[in-house]
Design an enzyme around this catalytic site. Structure first.
Site, PDB file in Angstrom:
ATOM      1  N   THR A 195       4.460 -20.713  -5.554  1.00  0.00           N
ATOM      2  CA  THR A 195       5.405 -20.210  -4.564  1.00  0.00           C
ATOM      3  C   THR A 195       6.770 -20.833  -4.832  1.00  0.00           C
ATOM      4  O   THR A 195       6.881 -21.844  -5.525  1.00  0.00           O
ATOM      5  CB  THR A 195       4.944 -20.547  -3.144  1.00  0.00           C
ATOM      6  OG1 THR A 195       4.911 -21.978  -2.986  1.00  0.00           O
ATOM      7  CG2 THR A 195       3.559 -19.980  -2.865  1.00  0.00           C
ATOM      8  N   GLU A 245       1.336 -14.956  -2.839  1.00  0.00           N
ATOM      9  CA  GLU A 245      -0.056 -15.086  -2.403  1.00  0.00           C
ATOM     10  C   GLU A 245      -0.805 -13.757  -2.383  1.00  0.00           C
ATOM     11  O   GLU A 245      -2.041 -13.743  -2.269  1.00  0.00           O
ATOM     12  CB  GLU A 245      -0.113 -15.712  -1.003  1.00  0.00           C
ATOM     13  CG  GLU A 245       0.302 -17.166  -0.956  1.00  0.00           C
ATOM     14  CD  GLU A 245       1.795 -17.375  -0.700  1.00  0.00           C
ATOM     15  OE1 GLU A 245       2.172 -18.456  -0.200  1.00  0.00           O
ATOM     16  OE2 GLU A 245       2.586 -16.454  -1.012  1.00  0.00           O
ATOM     17  N   LYS A 249      16.116 -17.105  18.657  1.00  0.00           N
ATOM     18  CA  LYS A 249      15.738 -17.017  20.066  1.00  0.00           C
ATOM     19  C   LYS A 249      16.953 -17.336  20.914  1.00  0.00           C
ATOM     20  O   LYS A 249      17.434 -18.467  20.943  1.00  0.00           O
ATOM     21  CB  LYS A 249      14.590 -17.979  20.388  1.00  0.00           C
ATOM     22  CG  LYS A 249      13.972 -17.714  21.754  1.00  0.00           C
ATOM     23  CD  LYS A 249      12.679 -18.485  21.957  1.00  0.00           C
ATOM     24  CE  LYS A 249      12.016 -18.082  23.264  1.00  0.00           C
ATOM     25  NZ  LYS A 249      10.737 -18.812  23.476  1.00  0.00           N
ATOM     26  N   TRP A 262      14.194 -12.575  21.689  1.00  0.00           N
ATOM     27  CA  TRP A 262      14.214 -12.627  20.244  1.00  0.00           C
ATOM     28  C   TRP A 262      15.242 -11.662  19.665  1.00  0.00           C
ATOM     29  O   TRP A 262      15.372 -10.522  20.109  1.00  0.00           O
ATOM     30  CB  TRP A 262      12.838 -12.288  19.671  1.00  0.00           C
ATOM     31  CG  TRP A 262      11.759 -13.237  20.084  1.00  0.00           C
ATOM     32  CD1 TRP A 262      10.750 -13.007  20.963  1.00  0.00           C
ATOM     33  CD2 TRP A 262      11.593 -14.593  19.653  1.00  0.00           C
ATOM     34  NE1 TRP A 262       9.962 -14.118  21.104  1.00  0.00           N
ATOM     35  CE2 TRP A 262      10.452 -15.107  20.307  1.00  0.00           C
ATOM     36  CE3 TRP A 262      12.289 -15.416  18.767  1.00  0.00           C
ATOM     37  CZ2 TRP A 262       9.996 -16.407  20.111  1.00  0.00           C
ATOM     38  CZ3 TRP A 262      11.831 -16.709  18.573  1.00  0.00           C
ATOM     39  CH2 TRP A 262      10.705 -17.196  19.234  1.00  0.00           C
TER      40      TRP A 262
END
Length: 542
Positions: free
Chosen positions: A186, A332, A437, A442
């Site tokens: 990654t 992944e 937030k 949100w």
């Protein structure tokens, strides 16, 4: 009752054999510095892969040791893709854009024994080599001066000299399809990079998904331009998909700027391509300044790594006849997990609303949205939570890293936040760490970025959350303006005013030359946040 089917393992060896025998005349075309392309057939690639396998056997690669590559997209890299896993070893692609410390960590963590290095990358690799304790041999392509790599207790050899004395056939071993074939790490945006080991089986099945009509629909008549680096989730599986289908491969080598890419498309006429949105944004700017070049051979472009601006897709389709389709995945997930290919019958806004999503899962991948307690949320297009996925080419753990927080009852926790509608189309609104937030509500940084980038004067935009005394957090928009254009924060707010809720509208703006990027071309928002925290951004309030 038991099946009477033959139990033939799904391996990269089977794919290589198929490509070499059934599609032996299909070609790998690699861009050269003078703009021409050197050509090797699949039959020739397989023969050279056999020579490479013999050479690696001769220096002690006799089991599942790791053989790393530090290379661009070219024929030699395809040869390594074929040889290393098919001989039972594991190919580990090293990311050219990582820092020296990250490269050392990854190579040591993976226990790399051999590294195949592109000759043009010697200046980048030389400072790292003395720190690689597990590496005993470096193989250099390109026939260049290797002296900068010598003197560190490593054997340093020329790639062609390494191959030349060996036969062009190899007794490929019978392998367990569940054994590791490839490794990628990654990008390590938080903490150390994590290793993902792809099996032969997962690679085979993933390649078949790429071939399907609801995937990338690769066929023998196609010519596939692999712009996405071979070190980035194995070029999104494009190499083995091409070998399976018999499609030609067009490899840009180190020439990834807009000008050589446009000229390569114009000259070599690829029909399918894959790259991150920033590449296609640059290509668009070059095409607008150089209308003499023709890219209409491209029927289909898979675009991923970050959200694709709708206006980018619309311009390419309307002006150049090139269909850019958004796909979603991660290291992944091998990486293809979902792709936005709505039904042909859908037109107008219905069509584009789905094209702007991350698509729906390809067959083989299951997806769900869960809340903070891990409860599955309904596919109602409104409920927002974390995206989780599972399937035969989704990793179930990291190599030598116990990160149980990334896995939940057989599902991979992606860290992406979004929603899913009744048709299973996924809309990603943020990475979990990037959600803003504000006053208990949100705000999606991704949606704001895509909308701001739709302004005709804006090249690209990134949005981060910054502290606010009243609302806890508010969005800060970092904007890159197109050359020769001007735009003010007020103009941008007016442009957004009928597209988002009023409380989403940013009051803070900064104009920058380029959005910082990670090693795989994604926006690096942690750098922007650090620049803001340290006073490195000139912020204008509107």
């Amino acid at each position: 009752m038991q099946s009477t089917m033959m139990d033939s393992p799904l391996t990269t060896t089977a794919v290589m054999r198929h490509g070499a025998s059934v599609h032996g005349t299909s070609r790998v075309r690699t861009l050269m510095a003078d703009g021409s392309a050197r050509v090797g057939t699949y039959a020739e690639v397989a023969a050279r892969a056999a020579q490479l396998a013999h050479a690696l056997r001769g220096i002690g690669i006799t089991g599942d040791q790791r053989v790393a590559t530090f290379m661009w997209n070219n024929q030699e890299h395809v040869e390594a893709y074929c040889a290393v896993p098919s001989m039972g070893a594991v190919l580990h692609t090293l990311n050219l854009r990582l820092t020296a410390d990250q490269l050392v960590y990854i190579a040591e963590h993976a226990d790399d024994q051999v590294v195949i290095v592109d000759g043009s990358l010697i200046p980048l690799f030389a400072p790292v080599l003395p720190r690689l304790s597990t590496v005993h041999t470096v193989v250099v392509t390109g026939g260049v001066d290797r002296s900068a790599l010598e003197g560190h207790g490593k054997t340093v050899v020329d790639y062609e000299e390494f191959l030349i004395a060996h036969p062009s056939t190899f007794e490929w071993p019978e392998l367990d399809e569940r054994d590791a074939a490839f490794m990628c790490y990654t990008s390590g945006t938080t903490g150390n990079p994590k290793g993902v080991a792809y099996s032969h089986r997962s690679t085979y099945l993933h390649s078949m998904a790429v071939l399907t009509k609801d995937g990338m629909a690769v066929g023998a008549d196609d010519s596939l331009l692999a712009v996405v680096p071979q070190f980035h989730a194995n070029a999104w599986g494009l190499i083995f998909a091409a070998l399976m289908a018999g499609a030609d491969l067009v490899m840009p080598d180190r020439f990834l700027q807009a000008e050589p890419l446009v000229k390569l498309i114009h000259a070599e006429r690829p029909t399918i391509a894959g790259a991150v949105p920033t590449i296609w944004n640059d290509v668009l700017q070059y095409l607008e300044a150089h209308p003499e070049y023709d890219v209409s051979s491209l029927d289909f472009v898979a675009c991923g790594g970050s959200a694709v601006p709708r206006h980018l897709m619309e311009v390419f389709e309307d002006k150049y006849g090139v269909q850019i389709v958004q796909a979603w995945g991660m290291t992944e997930t091998s990486p293809l997990a979902s792709i936005a290919r709505p039904a042909v019958a859908l037109t107008g806004e219905d069509h584009w609303a789905l094209r702007a999503t991350a698509g729906r899962p390809v067959c083989g991948v299951e997806a769900r949205i869960v809340d903070d307690e891990g409860q599955t949320l309904p596919n109602d297009g409104e409920s927002v939570g974390e995206l989780q996925v599972r399937g035969p080419w989704i990793t179930g753990s990291y190599y030598r890293d116990n990160d149980e927080g990334k896995f939940a009852g057989g599902w991979l926790r992606t860290g992406d936040v979004g929603r899913m509608d009744a048709g299973s189309y996924i809309t990603l609104t943020d990475r979990a760490k990037d959600v803003i937030k504000s006053g208990g509500e949100w705000i999606s940084s991704v949606e704001l970025e895509l909308l701001i980038a739709g302004h005709p004067s804006v090249l690209e935009a990134a949005v981060i959350g910054v502290p606010d005394e009243k609302w806890q957090e508010r969005p800060l928009a970092a904007v890159v303006v197109k050359d020769g254009r001007q735009v003010t924060p007020q103009e941008l707010r007016e442009f957004l005013s009928d597209k988002v809720a009023k409380w989403w509208l940013p009051e803070r703006w900064t104009f920058i030359d380029q959005v910082p990027r990670t090693s795989v071309g994604k926006f690096d928002k942690k750098v922007l946040r650090a620049q803001h925290r340290d006073g490195g951004l000139e912020v204008v309030e509107s």
